[in-house]
Structures are given as C-alpha cells and as structure tokens.
Scaffold this active site. Structure first.
Site, mmCIF file in Angstrom:
data_model
loop_
_atom_site.group_PDB
_atom_site.id
_atom_site.type_symbol
_atom_site.label_atom_id
_atom_site.label_comp_id
_atom_site.label_asym_id
_atom_site.label_seq_id
_atom_site.Cartn_x
_atom_site.Cartn_y
_atom_site.Cartn_z
ATOM 1 N N GLY A 190 0.828 -1.195 0.000
ATOM 2 C CA GLY A 190 0.000 0.000 0.000
ATOM 3 C C GLY A 190 0.865 1.249 0.000
ATOM 4 C CG LEU A 191 2.033 3.277 3.115
ATOM 5 C CD1 LEU A 191 3.346 3.134 3.863
ATOM 6 C CD2 LEU A 191 1.248 4.447 3.666
ATOM 7 C CB CYS A 192 1.363 3.500 -3.851
ATOM 8 S SG CYS A 192 0.412 1.990 -3.824
ATOM 9 N N GLY A 193 -0.940 6.107 -2.555
ATOM 10 C CA GLY A 193 -2.034 6.969 -2.974
ATOM 11 C C GLY A 193 -3.219 6.159 -3.478
#
Lengths: 133, 293
Positions: free
Chosen positions: B89-92
């Site tokens: 995750g952590l990709c907008g």
C-alpha cells in the site's frame, strides 16, 4: 545491392543486439535458413537452436528458443522468448531449459504432445550442437 | 491548552514520520527509474509482436480455421477479469483506482446477466475485491517475493490464463492495470486480451507492409504467436503497473512529506505560543505578588 542489412535481436525484456549484418543463419521451424540482404519478406517461427550473425566478417552465435523471425529485404528481426550469447550458454542453463521442456512435454495435452516432444528433442539437439550435454 | 511536553512529543513524532516518508519517496524515485527503464526496454518486442499479430490476424480474419484465441468461443457469457494491483500500500489511489474500474466493469457484466470470474495479481487488489466480489474470485497470483518483474512471471500468469481458456472456463479475458502516463498521472486501463482484438491501425499495417511468405502456414504461426502475444501483453501490463506503482508512491510520499512539514510548522508555533503564555502567566503572578506587599 547493399551488402549489409539491419539486424535486431529482441527478447521480451530488452533489445539484445542491434547491428549491421551481412548474413544471418536462423534456426527456423522448418529448417535452417540463411537470410542475406535482399531476402524476400518471410515470417517464420523458431525452434530451439543456434542463431549465427555475421557482421563485418565476424560471426556471433546465440542460443535462442521460442519466438519468430521477421525477414525483410532491408533487415532481419528475431523475436526470441529467450536468447543467450553462446558463451553464456552453460550446461546448467541448458539443463534448466531441457528440464522445463521435458516437464511441459509430460504435462502436455495429447493434441500438442507431438509439438512438445519436438521441442524437447530440438532442445537436446541444440545442446549437442553447442557441445554441452 | 495542551501542555508543553505533549506538544514537544507530538513535534518529534511528526518529525520522524517525515523522515520515513522522505526516505520512501526517495526509494520510490530510484525504483521508478528502474521500472521505467524496464518498461522502455520491453517496448520494441511488444510493438513488433503487436504488428505481426495484427497483420496475421487481418489476413486470417473471417476464415474458418482462425484459432479460438483470435476468433473467440462464439459467446461472451463468462468473463475473466485479470486485476493487477500492487503488493504494498502507501501509494495513494493506485490500488483503489484499478479496483474501482474493475468493480464497475464486473457490476456492469453481472447486471447484464454474465458470469464474472476474477483473477487477482497482487494482494492489495484481492483484499479490496474480496469485500463484495469474494464469490467470483477464482485465483490469485502472488508476486510479493518478486523483486524485479521478469518475463518469467508474465509467462506463468499467461500459462494459467491460457490453460483456463483451453479448459473452456471463460470466453473473454480482460486485463486491468494502470498505464503509466507520468509520475502524477496513472490511467487505470482495461485491455481485452482474449479473444485478441486487432488494433485500430491493423488495416493500414497490412496495406502498407510487404507481402510476407509464411513458413509454416499463417494459421500455424498465428497459433504459435497468439499465446506469446498474450504473455507479452501481460508482461507489458505488469511493467506499466510497476512503473505506475512507484510513480504513485513517489507522489503520495511527496505529499505526505509536505504535509508533515506543514504540521511541524503549525505545532512549533503553537508550542512557542504556549511557552510564551506560560512565561507571561508566571510574570503576572510574580508582579501581582510584589504589588500586594
């Protein structure tokens, strides 16, 4: 007639070689074939084998498997699923390739078993040709 | 009023968050460059492959012997959606935007009375789709162990997809992935791979190009090429996707770093004001104490 033509060897991951060549020997599905500048346009599939590229009097060899060749009067493009310079083709690599071909032969559907068997024997033959077993 | 110690803790925690997001942004930038190079390097193969398949397809089109991968099964009742997302995750909005597109597509198909099967690549997509389409999921490909996407990965997926087609499990296969446009823009794309759809310029390609000899016959070459073409398209999609993922992560982390910076500024002002207020209060106490004497 020009005495050289454009030669490209492309694998899915990158372009391996792009050069001017005077002669290319292709391991076609229906036999070896040599393309020189001015060859009539042809598309053929490849069997596992050795590709020889002559450029400037020097011959470079590649082990290729799976793919096809597009021959046109002004150039040759080889699209190989796998291609390795002959020098990098070690018996370990060959063993992997053969093992994979054997596996797919064993798992092959009866209708394509012949093709798989041919692929396997071509693969082994290529090893013999290069001098590995 | 928040006490001074709390504020100080808060500031230091936001500062370390900023360090982490900054580092992630830089890692993503480095990976993005590599992913872009890989996508770039794979382009010649995909382009040639597309061109040859197009011209072959145009010449075989309509004939009885056209392979099923090209002509289709004659129906379109069962659809396979290959949804490619990231493993992390952590990709907008990267994962959500693909999932959203796939979900809309699936719901349209279901509303039209078709059967939908979903194959997910990357665990984020599976997690999100499992919420409402769990009954339709047929398989999952895990790429979390893969550091660099190679053609082998694509071939593995392609073999699975093709085996299912041969077994008659579905009629139409569509890939869902993010096409890399730029670092700030990734376009969720749906691309039909089975049956093969000749591209728009297929007709021109055959008109302009030389007439080729085929060895063996056109049908045989096509039968050999179509599975490879599917693998190539999957490979291209995977590469586009990984470049997009890194791009999306880079801009998401850039935003996060900036937000953390803003927050630190705000908290610092608050901290200074509180400190000043505490000093003022103390002074007033001392002065009023002195005056009372």
């Amino acid at each position: 007639m020009a005495d050289t033509m454009q030669f490209d060897l492309v694998s899915p991951e990158r372009m391996l070689l792009s050069t001017q060549a005077s002669e290319v020997q292709i391991p076609g599905a229906e036999g070896e074939m040599t393309a020189m500048p001015g060859h009539s346009p042809t598309i053929t599939t490849l069997r596992p084998g050795v590709l020889k590229v002559t450029s400037g009097g020097q011959t470079t060899e590649f082990a290729v498997t799976g793919g096809f060749a597009e021959v046109a009067p002004e150039g040759v493009t080889i699209m190989a699923e796998r291609a390795l310079p002959r020098a990098e083709m070690t018996s370990e690599v060959l063993k992997d390739w053969v093992a994979e071909a054997r596996k797919s032969h064993e798992e092959a559907h009866p209708t394509v078993a012949d093709d798989a068997a041919k692929l396997l024997s071509d693969m082994v033959a290529m090893g013999g040709h290069i001098g590995l077993d | 009023m928040a006490n001074l110690k709390d504020l100080k803790n808060r500031i230091s925690s936001v500062k370390s968050t900023r360090k982490i997001t900054k580092a992630m942004q830089m890692v993503a930038a480095a990976k993005l460059r590599r992913a872009q190079e890989a996508a770039e390097a794979a382009r010649p193969y995909a382009a040639r492959m597309g061109a040859v398949v197009d011209s072959l397809a145009a010449s075989v089109a309509g004939s009885e012997s056209a392979p099923r991968l090209l002509a289709g099964t004659g129906s379109d009742n069962v659809h396979l959606l290959v949804v490619m997302t990231a493993e992390r995750g952590l990709c907008g909005g990267f994962n959500s935007s693909i999932v959203k597109l796939a979900r809309i597509h699936a719901q349209d198909l279901l509303a039209a009375g078709k059967t939908v099967k979903i194959l997910t690549v990357g665990k984020k997509g599976r997690e999100q789709l499992r919420r409402d389409l769990a009954d339709h999921m047929v398989a999952h490909v895990d790429l979390s162990e893969v550091k660099r996407i190679g053609y082998e990965n694509a071939r593995g997926i392609a073999q699975d997809v093709l085996a299912r087609f041969d077994a008659g499990e579905y009629d139409v296969a569509t890939l869902f992935f993010n096409r890399f446009e730029s670092v700030i823009s990734q376009i969720p794309t749906a691309q039909q791979v089975i049956p093969a759809k000749p591209s728009d310029n297929a007709a021109e390609a055959t008109d302009g190009g030389a007439v080729y000899d085929y060895e063996p016959s056109e049908e045989q070459i096509l039968a050999d090429l179509l599975p490879r073409s599917v693998a190539t398209q999957i490979f291209t999609a995977l590469l586009e996707n990984s470049a997009s993922e890194q791009g999306a992560r880079m801009s998401a982390m850039d935003n996060a770093t900036r937000n953390a910076g803003d927050m630190i500024d705000r908290l610092s002002i608050e901290y200074n004001r509180s400190r000043q207020a505490a000093i003022t209060t103390e002074l007033i106490e001392i002065i009023s104490g002195a005056e009372a004497l």
